[in-house]
Design an enzyme around this catalytic site. Sequence first.
Site, PDB file in Angstrom:
ATOM      1  N   CYS A  66       0.634  -1.117   0.083  1.00  0.00           N
ATOM      2  CA  CYS A  66       0.281   0.094   0.288  1.00  0.00           C
ATOM      3  C   CYS A  66       0.732   1.446   0.118  1.00  0.00           C
ATOM      4  CB  CYS A  66      -0.970  -0.024   1.184  1.00  0.00           C
ATOM      5  SG  CYS A  66      -0.287  -0.727   2.714  1.00  0.00           S
TER       6      CYS A  66
ATOM      7  N   HIS B  64      -2.539   5.916   4.770  1.00  0.00           N
ATOM      8  CA  HIS B  64      -0.993   6.079   5.141  1.00  0.00           C
ATOM      9  C   HIS B  64      -0.679   7.414   4.708  1.00  0.00           C
ATOM     10  CE1 HIS B  64      -1.529   1.880   5.985  1.00  0.00           C
ATOM     11  NE2 HIS B  64      -0.707   1.419   5.074  1.00  0.00           N
TER      12      HIS B  64
HETATM   13  N1  LIG Z   1      -4.942  -3.720   4.344  1.00  0.00           N
HETATM   14  C1  LIG Z   1      -4.155  -2.872   3.578  1.00  0.00           C
HETATM   15  O1  LIG Z   1      -3.832  -1.788   3.629  1.00  0.00           O
HETATM   16  C2  LIG Z   1      -3.446  -3.749   2.476  1.00  0.00           C
HETATM   17  C3  LIG Z   1      -3.050  -3.044   1.464  1.00  0.00           C
HETATM   18  C4  LIG Z   1      -2.461  -3.760   0.310  1.00  0.00           C
HETATM   19  C5  LIG Z   1      -2.499  -5.025   0.262  1.00  0.00           C
HETATM   20  N2  LIG Z   1      -3.096  -5.638   1.314  1.00  0.00           N
HETATM   21  C6  LIG Z   1      -3.109  -7.080   1.143  1.00  0.00           C
HETATM   22  O2  LIG Z   1      -4.494  -7.731   0.798  1.00  0.00           O
HETATM   23  C7  LIG Z   1      -4.783  -8.708   1.662  1.00  0.00           C
HETATM   24  C8  LIG Z   1      -6.163  -8.751   2.282  1.00  0.00           C
HETATM   25  O3  LIG Z   1      -5.963  -7.510   3.221  1.00  0.00           O
HETATM   26  P1  LIG Z   1      -7.041  -7.318   4.515  1.00  0.00           P
HETATM   27  O4  LIG Z   1      -6.579  -6.139   5.104  1.00  0.00           O
HETATM   28  O5  LIG Z   1      -8.518  -7.434   3.813  1.00  0.00           O
HETATM   29  O6  LIG Z   1      -6.980  -8.783   5.155  1.00  0.00           O
HETATM   30  P2  LIG Z   1      -7.837  -9.751   6.464  1.00  0.00           P
HETATM   31  O7  LIG Z   1      -8.649  -8.515   6.978  1.00  0.00           O
HETATM   32  O8  LIG Z   1      -6.722 -10.441   7.022  1.00  0.00           O
HETATM   33  O9  LIG Z   1      -8.567 -10.591   5.576  1.00  0.00           O
HETATM   34  C9  LIG Z   1      -8.389 -11.648   4.950  1.00  0.00           C
HETATM   35  C10 LIG Z   1      -9.551 -12.412   4.088  1.00  0.00           C
HETATM   36  O10 LIG Z   1      -8.793 -13.380   3.372  1.00  0.00           O
HETATM   37  C11 LIG Z   1      -9.460 -14.726   3.825  1.00  0.00           C
HETATM   38  N3  LIG Z   1      -8.538 -15.628   3.530  1.00  0.00           N
HETATM   39  C12 LIG Z   1      -7.016 -15.696   4.229  1.00  0.00           C
HETATM   40  N4  LIG Z   1      -6.518 -17.003   3.842  1.00  0.00           N
HETATM   41  C13 LIG Z   1      -7.415 -17.487   2.989  1.00  0.00           C
HETATM   42  C14 LIG Z   1      -7.141 -18.694   2.098  1.00  0.00           C
HETATM   43  N5  LIG Z   1      -6.017 -19.322   2.327  1.00  0.00           N
HETATM   44  N6  LIG Z   1      -8.191 -19.159   1.168  1.00  0.00           N
HETATM   45  C15 LIG Z   1      -9.150 -18.393   0.975  1.00  0.00           C
HETATM   46  N7  LIG Z   1      -9.417 -17.200   1.923  1.00  0.00           N
HETATM   47  C16 LIG Z   1      -8.527 -16.733   2.754  1.00  0.00           C
HETATM   48  C17 LIG Z   1      -9.930 -14.581   5.149  1.00  0.00           C
HETATM   49  O11 LIG Z   1     -11.039 -15.688   5.103  1.00  0.00           O
HETATM   50  P3  LIG Z   1     -11.699 -15.876   6.420  1.00  0.00           P
HETATM   51  O12 LIG Z   1     -12.582 -14.383   6.852  1.00  0.00           O
HETATM   52  O13 LIG Z   1     -12.770 -16.921   6.273  1.00  0.00           O
HETATM   53  O14 LIG Z   1     -10.847 -16.074   7.641  1.00  0.00           O
HETATM   54  C18 LIG Z   1     -10.422 -13.304   5.186  1.00  0.00           C
HETATM   55  O15 LIG Z   1     -11.421 -12.970   4.740  1.00  0.00           O
HETATM   56  C19 LIG Z   1      -3.606  -9.279   2.170  1.00  0.00           C
HETATM   57  O16 LIG Z   1      -2.773 -10.046   1.495  1.00  0.00           O
HETATM   58  C20 LIG Z   1      -2.890  -7.879   2.449  1.00  0.00           C
HETATM   59  O17 LIG Z   1      -1.385  -7.981   2.702  1.00  0.00           O
HETATM   60  C21 LIG Z   1      -3.571  -5.164   2.361  1.00  0.00           C
END
Ligand SMILES: NC(=O)c1ccc[n+]([C@@H]2O[C@H](COP(=O)([O-])OP(=O)(O)OC[C@H]3O[C@@H](n4cnc5c(N)ncnc54)[C@H](OP(=O)(O)O)[C@@H]3O)[C@@H](O)[C@H]2O)c1
Length: 368
Positions: free
Chosen positions: A136, A252
């Site tokens: 991000c 950010h």
């Molecule tokens: N947050 C940010 O600012 C940001 C920015 C850039 C990139 N990212 C990336 O974007 C992704 C999502 O971020 P987030 O903040 O939304 O994460 P989060 O709150 O941890 O949510 C992750 C989601 O992914 C699902 N999941 C995890 N492992 C899985 C698997 N093996 N198979 C299928 N579903 C799976 C989880 O399912 P359950 O609900 O069933 O547990 C949950 O719904 C991450 O890779 C993160 O690094 C985030």
Amino acid sequence: MSVKAGLIGVGPVGDRIVRCLKERNFPLAQRLKVAATWARTEILADEEFKIFPLDVTHFEESLEFFKNLDVVFFAGREGARGASITWALPAIERYDCYCIDNGSDFRLDPKVPLVVPEVNMDQVTTDTRLIASPNCSTTQMVVVLWPLHKAAGIKRVVVSTYQSVSGWGGAAQKQFCKELSRLIEQGRVDNCDPSIFPRPIALDCIPHIDRFLSNGYTKEEMKLVHETRRIMSLPNLQVSATAVRVPVEIGHSLSINVEFERSLDAEEAMAILRDPIKSPGIVVIDGPTNDPNAIAVRNAPQELQYPTQADVLQENWKNVVLVGRIRDDNTVEHGLNLWCVSDNLRKGAATNVVQIAEGMIEHGILGT
Ligand SMILES: NC(=O)c1ccc[n+]([C@@H]2O[C@H](COP(=O)([O-])OP(=O)(O)OC[C@H]3O[C@@H](n4cnc5c(N)ncnc54)[C@H](OP(=O)(O)O)[C@@H]3O)[C@@H](O)[C@H]2O)c1
């Protein structure tokens, strides 16, 4: 033109992807299919979705999720048991769908383009199947650096980040809110969940995002180095980063010092960054304020305006990078300092992946 799309992950990024698809009238051919680790219903962008369970112990049934989908947005967790490593390559092999990944697993894989559409959409071709979206902080930084690089050639970048808690996922956002209510109720926060943040975050700034590496930098800091070089196709670019978690829920900020090959002063940089053709996705908030209240409060008619994290929650600024505090750095021959802010869940994640898909439609790669 229409597209059959799927989404994996229902955390804050998954929610924002659904919102972006709706707000931008993405041409969905059918209702978005959504998956996570277990079956249930979830509300995303105020709409109820039946969640398809992806479970390695039922690999074949799970892989059926991808059948007949043109594109799948990945917003799951990273790592060996994460969504992208488990499902992206098998899905591509079996169903030849496009996968656009928010996570870090493939960002440095030379076979996988790492894309910010304002900079390098040309990296996606008809042969591409898996596309990575950057970290991000890197995303907003390259949106700002690219037009300046085209004008004067960037030699060196020193960046400090001020990153909100939502950058660490939905659980971190909840932990922050819990700490805030404990602070109000008890006047202090003396414990935390170390699996989320190493210390309480409610009244502190923590210079530690992701794990420490053997060179003393954190993984987050090295992402800023390696990903910036890859996206801008500048493998030798000097980048030095310090990444700090701050007690802000969303958004950010980055303080960036840039050294150029050729002359570029603050006034010229401001003109470039204000030009929507040269600098897509950027809004400059700089110069004397015309807000009478600000002048009265600060008692200084020449006070400059600038963006903060709260601004990225405004409707018209939620998908762009806000830039301000553009000034000459007179300690080097051709240097500038600037400040930029963006919504980490939007341009830092969801907006960027939806823009990639839109770019693919525009270039005739995606959609029928
Ligand atoms: N947050 C940010 O600012 C940001 C920015 C850039 C990139 N990212 C990336 O974007 C992704 C999502 O971020 P987030 O903040 O939304 O994460 P989060 O709150 O941890 O949510 C992750 C989601 O992914 C699902 N999941 C995890 N492992 C899985 C698997 N093996 N198979 C299928 N579903 C799976 C989880 O399912 P359950 O609900 O069933 O547990 C949950 O719904 C991450 O890779 C993160 O690094 C985030």
